[in-house]
Design an enzyme around this catalytic site. Sequence first.
Site, PDB file in Angstrom:
ATOM      1  N   GLU A 171      83.808  63.579  36.131  1.00 42.82           N
ATOM      2  CA  GLU A 171      84.848  64.110  35.224  1.00 42.82           C
ATOM      3  C   GLU A 171      84.601  63.644  33.787  1.00 42.82           C
ATOM      4  O   GLU A 171      84.785  64.394  32.831  1.00 42.82           O
ATOM      5  CB  GLU A 171      86.233  63.676  35.719  1.00 42.82           C
ATOM      6  CG  GLU A 171      86.579  64.350  37.049  1.00 42.82           C
ATOM      7  CD  GLU A 171      87.898  63.870  37.621  1.00 42.82           C
ATOM      8  OE1 GLU A 171      87.988  62.659  37.926  1.00 42.82           O
ATOM      9  OE2 GLU A 171      88.829  64.682  37.750  1.00 42.82           O
ATOM     10  N   GLU A 198      86.617  62.929  45.685  1.00 39.40           N
ATOM     11  CA  GLU A 198      87.983  62.394  45.791  1.00 39.40           C
ATOM     12  C   GLU A 198      88.675  62.791  47.089  1.00 39.40           C
ATOM     13  O   GLU A 198      89.442  62.026  47.671  1.00 39.40           O
ATOM     14  CB  GLU A 198      88.841  62.868  44.603  1.00 39.40           C
ATOM     15  CG  GLU A 198      88.540  62.158  43.290  1.00 39.40           C
ATOM     16  CD  GLU A 198      87.414  62.786  42.504  1.00 39.40           C
ATOM     17  OE1 GLU A 198      86.637  63.571  43.092  1.00 39.40           O
ATOM     18  OE2 GLU A 198      87.297  62.488  41.309  1.00 39.40           O
TER      19      GLU A 198
HETATM   20  C1  LIG Z   1      97.577  59.179  38.855  1.00 40.55           C
HETATM   21  C2  LIG Z   1      96.270  58.321  38.803  1.00 40.55           C
HETATM   22  C3  LIG Z   1      95.125  59.070  38.178  1.00 40.55           C
HETATM   23  C4  LIG Z   1      93.841  58.530  38.641  1.00 40.55           C
HETATM   24  C5  LIG Z   1      92.784  59.561  38.380  1.00 40.55           C
HETATM   25  C6  LIG Z   1      91.614  59.244  39.192  1.00 40.55           C
HETATM   26  C7  LIG Z   1      90.917  60.511  39.542  1.00 40.55           C
HETATM   27  C8  LIG Z   1      89.597  60.240  40.013  1.00 40.55           C
HETATM   28  O1  LIG Z   1      88.690  60.784  39.447  1.00 40.55           O
HETATM   29  C9  LIG Z   1      89.463  59.392  41.204  1.00 40.55           C
HETATM   30  C10 LIG Z   1      88.089  58.897  41.497  1.00 40.55           C
HETATM   31  O2  LIG Z   1      87.138  58.869  40.776  1.00 40.55           O
HETATM   32  S1  LIG Z   1      88.033  58.306  43.045  1.00 40.55           S
HETATM   33  C11 LIG Z   1      86.403  57.662  43.194  1.00 40.55           C
HETATM   34  C12 LIG Z   1      85.457  58.720  43.505  1.00 40.55           C
HETATM   35  N1  LIG Z   1      84.163  58.133  43.729  1.00 40.55           N
HETATM   36  C13 LIG Z   1      83.657  58.012  44.949  1.00 40.55           C
HETATM   37  O3  LIG Z   1      84.215  58.369  45.948  1.00 40.55           O
HETATM   38  C14 LIG Z   1      82.291  57.392  45.007  1.00 40.55           C
HETATM   39  C15 LIG Z   1      82.310  56.226  45.912  1.00 40.55           C
HETATM   40  N2  LIG Z   1      81.047  55.562  45.954  1.00 40.55           N
HETATM   41  C16 LIG Z   1      79.953  56.061  46.576  1.00 40.55           C
HETATM   42  O4  LIG Z   1      79.916  57.173  47.059  1.00 40.55           O
HETATM   43  C17 LIG Z   1      78.773  55.161  46.689  1.00 40.55           C
HETATM   44  O5  LIG Z   1      79.254  53.833  46.610  1.00 40.55           O
HETATM   45  C18 LIG Z   1      77.684  55.376  45.625  1.00 40.55           C
HETATM   46  C19 LIG Z   1      76.981  56.700  45.888  1.00 40.55           C
HETATM   47  C20 LIG Z   1      78.255  55.346  44.241  1.00 40.55           C
HETATM   48  C21 LIG Z   1      76.636  54.242  45.725  1.00 40.55           C
HETATM   49  O6  LIG Z   1      76.152  54.174  47.043  1.00 40.55           O
HETATM   50  P1  LIG Z   1      75.288  52.916  47.537  1.00 40.55           P
HETATM   51  O7  LIG Z   1      74.943  53.184  48.958  1.00 40.55           O
HETATM   52  O8  LIG Z   1      74.220  52.651  46.553  1.00 40.55           O
HETATM   53  O9  LIG Z   1      76.259  51.665  47.433  1.00 40.55           O
HETATM   54  P2  LIG Z   1      77.585  51.336  48.253  1.00 40.55           P
HETATM   55  O10 LIG Z   1      77.248  50.318  49.298  1.00 40.55           O
HETATM   56  O11 LIG Z   1      78.286  52.553  48.677  1.00 40.55           O
HETATM   57  O12 LIG Z   1      78.477  50.660  47.127  1.00 40.55           O
HETATM   58  C22 LIG Z   1      78.089  49.445  46.510  1.00 40.55           C
HETATM   59  C23 LIG Z   1      79.338  48.639  46.257  1.00 40.55           C
HETATM   60  O13 LIG Z   1      80.135  49.317  45.285  1.00 40.55           O
HETATM   61  C24 LIG Z   1      81.444  49.525  45.765  1.00 40.55           C
HETATM   62  N3  LIG Z   1      81.928  50.810  45.216  1.00 40.55           N
HETATM   63  C25 LIG Z   1      81.283  51.989  45.232  1.00 40.55           C
HETATM   64  N4  LIG Z   1      82.001  52.933  44.599  1.00 40.55           N
HETATM   65  C26 LIG Z   1      83.126  52.314  44.166  1.00 40.55           C
HETATM   66  C27 LIG Z   1      84.253  52.746  43.436  1.00 40.55           C
HETATM   67  N5  LIG Z   1      84.374  54.006  43.015  1.00 40.55           N
HETATM   68  N6  LIG Z   1      85.206  51.831  43.169  1.00 40.55           N
HETATM   69  C28 LIG Z   1      85.088  50.564  43.568  1.00 40.55           C
HETATM   70  N7  LIG Z   1      84.040  50.082  44.274  1.00 40.55           N
HETATM   71  C29 LIG Z   1      83.069  50.963  44.547  1.00 40.55           C
HETATM   72  C30 LIG Z   1      81.287  49.562  47.265  1.00 40.55           C
HETATM   73  O14 LIG Z   1      82.485  49.266  47.903  1.00 40.55           O
HETATM   74  C31 LIG Z   1      80.219  48.505  47.471  1.00 40.55           C
HETATM   75  O15 LIG Z   1      80.810  47.242  47.390  1.00 40.55           O
HETATM   76  P3  LIG Z   1      81.118  46.373  48.705  1.00 40.55           P
HETATM   77  O16 LIG Z   1      82.227  47.098  49.409  1.00 40.55           O
HETATM   78  O17 LIG Z   1      81.535  45.075  48.161  1.00 40.55           O
HETATM   79  O18 LIG Z   1      79.858  46.379  49.489  1.00 40.55           O
END
Ligand SMILES: CCCCCCCC(=O)CC(=O)SCCNC(=O)CCNC(=O)[C@H](O)C(C)(C)COP(=O)(O)OP(=O)(O)OC[C@H]1O[C@@H](n2cnc3c(N)ncnc32)[C@H](O)[C@@H]1OP(=O)(O)O
Length: 719
Positions: free
Chosen positions: A103, A123
């Site tokens: 976004e 999302e």
């Molecule tokens: C009225 C209120 C208005 C609010 C408006 C909000 C509107 C919005 O626009 C809402 C949003 O953005 S919601 C978030 C959307 N993003 C996602 O779903 C992406 C999530 N992340 C991924 O797909 C993978 O981590 C990714 C592909 C990025 C990386 O994959 P990897 O396999 O390399 O790594 P992971 O093991 O998945 O992740 C590494 C560590 O990072 C943590 N993490 C990932 N994405 C996060 C995120 N978005 N926020 C916080 N922590 C996040 C993940 O948890 C992991 O950490 P540990 O859990 O400690 O292992």
Amino acid sequence: MAQLTRVSGSVGLITLQNPPVNALSAAVRQGIVDTVKKAVSDPLVKCVVICGQNGVFCGGADIREFGAPMTGPPLVPMIHAIEATNKPVVAAIEGAALGGGLELALGCHYRIIHSKARVGLPEVTLGLLPAAGGSQRLPRLIGVPAALELITTGRHVSAAEALKLGIVDQVTDDNTVDTTVKFALSVVGRSLESRRISTFPCPPVSDLDAVFDVAMQRVRQSARGAIAPVTCVQAVRAAATLPYTQGMKREQELMATLFTSGQARALQYCFFAQRAVSRWSMPSGARWDTSKPRPISKAAVIGLGTMGRGIAVALAQAGLSVVAVETQEKQLMDAKQAVSGMLERGAKRRGVAPALGLVSYSHNIQAVAEADLVIEAVFEDMDLKKKVFQQLSAVCKPGTLLCTNTSSLDVDHLASQTPSPELVVGMHFFAPAHVMKLLEVVYGPRSSPQAVATAMQLGKKMGKVSVAVGNCRGFVGNRMLKPYMEQAFFLLEEGATPELVDQALEEFGFAMGVFRMSDLSGLDVGWRVRKADGLVDPDATSGRSARIRQGRRYSPLGDLLCEQGRFGQKAGRGWYQYDKPGSRVAKPDPWLHNFLEQYRARHGLGVRHIDHQEVLERCLYALINEGFRILEDGIAAGPEDIDAIYVFGYGWPRYRGGPMFYAGMVGLANVLERLEHFHQVHPDVPYLQPCSLLRRLVASGSPPIQKWREVIRKVHSQL
Ligand SMILES: CCCCCCCC(=O)CC(=O)SCCNC(=O)CCNC(=O)[C@H](O)C(C)(C)COP(=O)(O)OP(=O)(O)OC[C@H]1O[C@@H](n2cnc3c(N)ncnc32)[C@H](O)[C@@H]1OP(=O)(O)O
Ligand SMILES: NC(=O)C1=CN([C@@H]2O[C@H](COP(=O)(O)OP(=O)(O)OC[C@H]3O[C@@H](n4cnc5c(N)ncnc54)[C@H](O)[C@@H]3O)[C@@H](O)[C@H]2O)C=CC1
């Protein structure tokens, strides 16, 4: 945080800094607001590039902040401010731009992406919608049908597809930031009027109502009770039918209904639970971060039936060379064909070459001599498996990991057949093994941390959600399933029908109820296990002994059906009837209803009215209670492990978080009270007695699920 530096003389380079994925935390949003303002007001800056540190643009909003009151600047005005600037702002996308990350990029005037990066609005998978303008800008940019598909599925899109759809302006194989800086300089001075997506009209669609009706029908069917996909359709409809400002208002209203919903909380819990299970630990103290996996390049599979074939495919698809061994000549021929077919279809779907050359076949166990790891998947027969393990110990090179796919046998007993029990673990796949995401890695008291680490890493390589669990009857998933299924049988005895029970469970969100699932997997599977356990007694046809076995209530209904050859779908009849053997459409069977009536009459069982609530409470709370026992026994390290197993292996609706999360949602005290009630009514069902860990949690004020491990640790330390 975000840092502003000036590069190439006049480019303001803003770098998002929040490892590991540069999520848009309050500090990052504040950083963006401040640096954009500074860059815009600096006369030396002619254009702006936004990038992320460490090769990732941005993983979206910081999901960890969702539970707390919002602090820092909101996303929507921040993105509007970027779009409104009179200096070109270009997003340099490496790694991923997801959710709020995309976004943010859509608020920029141009987007350059690295060929290996991906974008998406996931999302919906977190129970939300893209509420920082994503639901309004994406349809304006790429059209309603494509935006609808991306927003309602949350699918990640490759750089090549993003270019084709028009989400990005350029793909590069070179250094993304350097390329973007050059690009930004090249567009300085050009009008930005046509680059502000919020000002675009939504491309017209010929039959708008039909497009949205079809989309709504599709999401209702596939989402089965999830509210976010439905809300996403409504948000995109607003983009297609309302001016941008009104559409944004609608987006915010719709998001408000989702943001605090139980479904969003459950889905966000699942996101972290899926990641938490990779940080496994064993009661011995061995852990993921102190145990080094062994490299595996050559694997072997023994037994090419239903499971072995899928396991061979999953291994080959992960790039391993596989020796597949099967003793029955015909099975071997059939398996060759089936494995090749699965590899070809999988490769076609993923647009890659099939890994046919990685699999070799043999009917001789000697062929596995060079394998680094062997997975045994022969019949579920302890004597046979023991023999296979003894053979493997003689044939394999020293240090080979020996794994079993047994679904119920004692892994430790099998380990004791080998001179190196530390090299033995269970790798419990789920059918079909190349499709299902779950892998239970079962360690015995003698399994080495390295063996567990290796199996866990191999699971990850195969794209599985791997969960390390202790060795006990049924491990975690099947152990919990037993009381769940048994309660369903008891409900039939008390007056329910298979249709009623299945309907209640399917409305709850399961893909299939107990009875349809049992018909699919075959009633004979459980029958064989019960026979081996000495529970089946065809002579016990009436009186109390017919329904009490080994001192506890028992329902012989499944056995009686098997005696009639009603093995389920494959026989064309089971708990339901089917048009022909193998047909998938389950139809209510008057024969079965009649059979149940006669059965109840023969046993003098009164028929009660049973409602959906009772079905859910009896089946689910029995399953949950067993989950608490598993935690108490240390078979699973934490509630996230159990929930991941149920969500990824047993069709538990993800938007309900998993059984342990669900228990927390309905209230632990409530679960305890209902179990106490059911145990009082059914004292001959010992597992309905509430587990002491559940009592302990309730007594300590029903802490949130994230705090359960502390209570569990205390229980273990007192043992
Ligand atoms: C009225 C209120 C208005 C609010 C408006 C909000 C509107 C919005 O626009 C809402 C949003 O953005 S919601 C978030 C959307 N993003 C996602 O779903 C992406 C999530 N992340 C991924 O797909 C993978 O981590 C990714 C592909 C990025 C990386 O994959 P990897 O396999 O390399 O790594 P992971 O093991 O998945 O992740 C590494 C560590 O990072 C943590 N993490 C990932 N994405 C996060 C995120 N978005 N926020 C916080 N922590 C996040 C993940 O948890 C992991 O950490 P540990 O859990 O400690 O292992
Ligand atoms: N079917 C399922 O849904 C699941 C099964 N499992 C477990 O996986 C294992 C295999 O189950 P299925 O694939 O369903 O069985 P299956 O009956 O489809 O296949 C077993 C295969 O092993 C072969 N075999 C027997 N002895 C052999 C030997 N000494 N060497 C090489 N091959 C031999 C048989 O000829 C047969 O092709 C069992 O332990 C089962 O409990 C685990 C999870 C799910």
